[in-house]
Every structure is written in C-alpha cells, then in structure tokens.
Write an enzyme that holds these catalytic residues in place. Structure first.
Site, PDB file in Angstrom:
ATOM      1  N   GLN A  93       0.853  -1.199   0.000  1.00 33.49           N
ATOM      2  CA  GLN A  93       0.000   0.000   0.000  1.00 33.49           C
ATOM      3  C   GLN A  93       0.884   1.243   0.000  1.00 33.49           C
ATOM      4  O   GLN A  93       1.784   1.374   0.856  1.00 33.49           O
ATOM      5  CB  GLN A  93      -0.929   0.025   1.228  1.00 33.49           C
ATOM      6  CG  GLN A  93      -1.903   1.203   1.197  1.00 33.49           C
ATOM      7  CD  GLN A  93      -2.878   1.224   2.381  1.00 33.49           C
ATOM      8  OE1 GLN A  93      -2.777   0.414   3.315  1.00 33.49           O
ATOM      9  NE2 GLN A  93      -3.810   2.160   2.346  1.00 33.49           N
ATOM     10  N   HIS A  99      -8.667   2.057  -0.679  1.00 35.49           N
ATOM     11  CA  HIS A  99      -9.110   1.968  -2.072  1.00 35.49           C
ATOM     12  C   HIS A  99      -9.168   0.525  -2.505  1.00 35.49           C
ATOM     13  O   HIS A  99      -8.389  -0.313  -2.055  1.00 35.49           O
ATOM     14  CB  HIS A  99      -8.196   2.774  -2.995  1.00 35.49           C
ATOM     15  CG  HIS A  99      -6.738   2.457  -2.856  1.00 35.49           C
ATOM     16  ND1 HIS A  99      -5.975   2.981  -1.837  1.00 35.49           N
ATOM     17  CD2 HIS A  99      -5.920   1.671  -3.583  1.00 35.49           C
ATOM     18  CE1 HIS A  99      -4.738   2.534  -1.952  1.00 35.49           C
ATOM     19  NE2 HIS A  99      -4.672   1.725  -3.004  1.00 35.49           N
ATOM     20  N   HIS A 101      -8.797  -1.788  -5.777  1.00 32.24           N
ATOM     21  CA  HIS A 101      -8.386  -1.905  -7.176  1.00 32.24           C
ATOM     22  C   HIS A 101      -9.391  -2.825  -7.877  1.00 32.24           C
ATOM     23  O   HIS A 101      -9.688  -3.919  -7.388  1.00 32.24           O
ATOM     24  CB  HIS A 101      -7.005  -2.560  -7.292  1.00 32.24           C
ATOM     25  CG  HIS A 101      -5.878  -1.778  -6.686  1.00 32.24           C
ATOM     26  ND1 HIS A 101      -5.011  -1.028  -7.435  1.00 32.24           N
ATOM     27  CD2 HIS A 101      -5.476  -1.644  -5.405  1.00 32.24           C
ATOM     28  CE1 HIS A 101      -4.112  -0.469  -6.648  1.00 32.24           C
ATOM     29  NE2 HIS A 101      -4.366  -0.830  -5.391  1.00 32.24           N
TER      30      HIS A 101
HETATM   31  P1  AMP Z   1      -1.708   0.937  -3.485  1.00 32.72           P
HETATM   32  O1  AMP Z   1      -0.350   0.347  -3.782  1.00 32.72           O
HETATM   33  O2  AMP Z   1      -2.734  -0.135  -3.225  1.00 32.72           O
HETATM   34  O3  AMP Z   1      -1.649   1.994  -2.407  1.00 32.72           O
HETATM   35  O4  AMP Z   1      -2.183   1.586  -4.842  1.00 32.72           O
HETATM   36  C1  AMP Z   1      -2.113   2.943  -5.125  1.00 32.72           C
HETATM   37  C2  AMP Z   1      -2.436   3.097  -6.583  1.00 32.72           C
HETATM   38  O5  AMP Z   1      -2.656   4.479  -6.835  1.00 32.72           O
HETATM   39  C3  AMP Z   1      -1.305   2.646  -7.530  1.00 32.72           C
HETATM   40  O6  AMP Z   1      -1.799   1.604  -8.378  1.00 32.72           O
HETATM   41  C4  AMP Z   1      -0.958   3.913  -8.303  1.00 32.72           C
HETATM   42  O7  AMP Z   1      -0.671   3.654  -9.663  1.00 32.72           O
HETATM   43  C5  AMP Z   1      -2.220   4.747  -8.138  1.00 32.72           C
HETATM   44  N1  AMP Z   1      -2.036   6.189  -8.232  1.00 32.72           N
HETATM   45  C6  AMP Z   1      -1.061   6.941  -7.692  1.00 32.72           C
HETATM   46  N2  AMP Z   1      -1.245   8.241  -7.966  1.00 32.72           N
HETATM   47  C7  AMP Z   1      -2.379   8.319  -8.708  1.00 32.72           C
HETATM   48  C8  AMP Z   1      -3.108   9.391  -9.319  1.00 32.72           C
HETATM   49  N3  AMP Z   1      -2.707  10.667  -9.209  1.00 32.72           N
HETATM   50  N4  AMP Z   1      -4.227   9.104 -10.027  1.00 32.72           N
HETATM   51  C9  AMP Z   1      -4.629   7.820 -10.150  1.00 32.72           C
HETATM   52  N5  AMP Z   1      -4.001   6.762  -9.585  1.00 32.72           N
HETATM   53  C10 AMP Z   1      -2.888   7.005  -8.883  1.00 32.72           C
END
Ligand code: AMP
Ligand code: ZN
Length: 111
Positions: A93, A99, A101
C-alpha cells in the site's frame, strides 16, 4: 486529510479520469494501469486502510462491494474481474486512503 492524494482528487484539487461518482464514493482510472482495465474505488470519507475500519463503516463497505459488479460490467468485463485491497506498507500500500483496485481485461496475469 490535507496531505492525502486521494482526498485531493475527491476535492477536485488534483485531476483524475473519473468513471463514477456519487455522494459516498469516487471511481477513477489508475494512473499506472496494471491491466487493460484498472480502476480505483475510494470512499469519500478518509479512512487510511482496512485496518482502520470500525463498525461505523459497515454500511459504507457493503455499499462499495455491491457497486463493483456493475462498474466491472460497464467496463466490458463480462467475463470476470479482480479486486485487490492492499493494507499496510508490507502489502505494497502506497496511498493511505482506503481503495479497492478493480482489474480486468484480456491481459490479466495470473495471481
Ligand atoms: P496501493 O499500492 O494499493 O496503495 O495503490 C495505489 C495506486 O494508486 C497505484 O496503483 C498507483 O498507480 C495509483 N495512483 C497513484 N497516484 C495516482 C493518481 N494521481 N491518479 C490515479 N491513480 C494514482
Ligand atoms: Zn484521504
């Protein structure tokens, strides 16, 4: 949470490719997609992670789960979809606003 990226997206302070929005949740495209379809569903309420949930979030979490199949269908994922929730640094994370996915498409790798 003033320093939370997803709260800034929810507030409209940072742009995102928004797919769905209502009073409780926002759904937008992941900026670095790991599959043909890669959406992120976030509650508008700032909750750090699954580990910070309590009973007051029961309805919200149920609401989010029930929205997923329709969103997947709207994206053309009629054959199925994958959901992932990373919880904590050890899981990968990187954004500490809960969130889900939502992933799918013909190039979805095995897990
Ligand atoms: P996690 O590793 O579960 O915290 O996933 C965070 C996700 O947010 C990753 O897949 C990133 O690619 C995505 N992410 C980061 N910045 C942005 C952004 N500005 N808009 C959309 N997605 C993002
Ligand atoms: Zn937040």
């Amino acid at each position: 949470m003033s320093d939370c990226l997803f709260c800034k997206i929810i507030a409209g302070e940072i742009p995102a490719d928004i797919v769905y929005e209502d009073d409780k949740i926002l759904v937008f495209k992941d900026i670095y997609p790991k599959a043909d379809v890669h959406l992120l569903m976030v509650p508008k309420l700032h909750i750090e992670s699954l580990a910070k949930l309590d009973q007051s979030h029961n309805d919200l979490m149920g609401y989010m789960m029930l929205k997923l199949p329709g969103l997947a269908n709207d994206q053309g994922l009629t054959g199925g979809f994958r959901t992932i929730i990373n919880t904590g640094k050890g899981s990968g994370q990187i954004i500490f606003h809960l969130h889900i996915h939502l992933l799918g498409g013909k190039n979805l790798p095995g897990f």
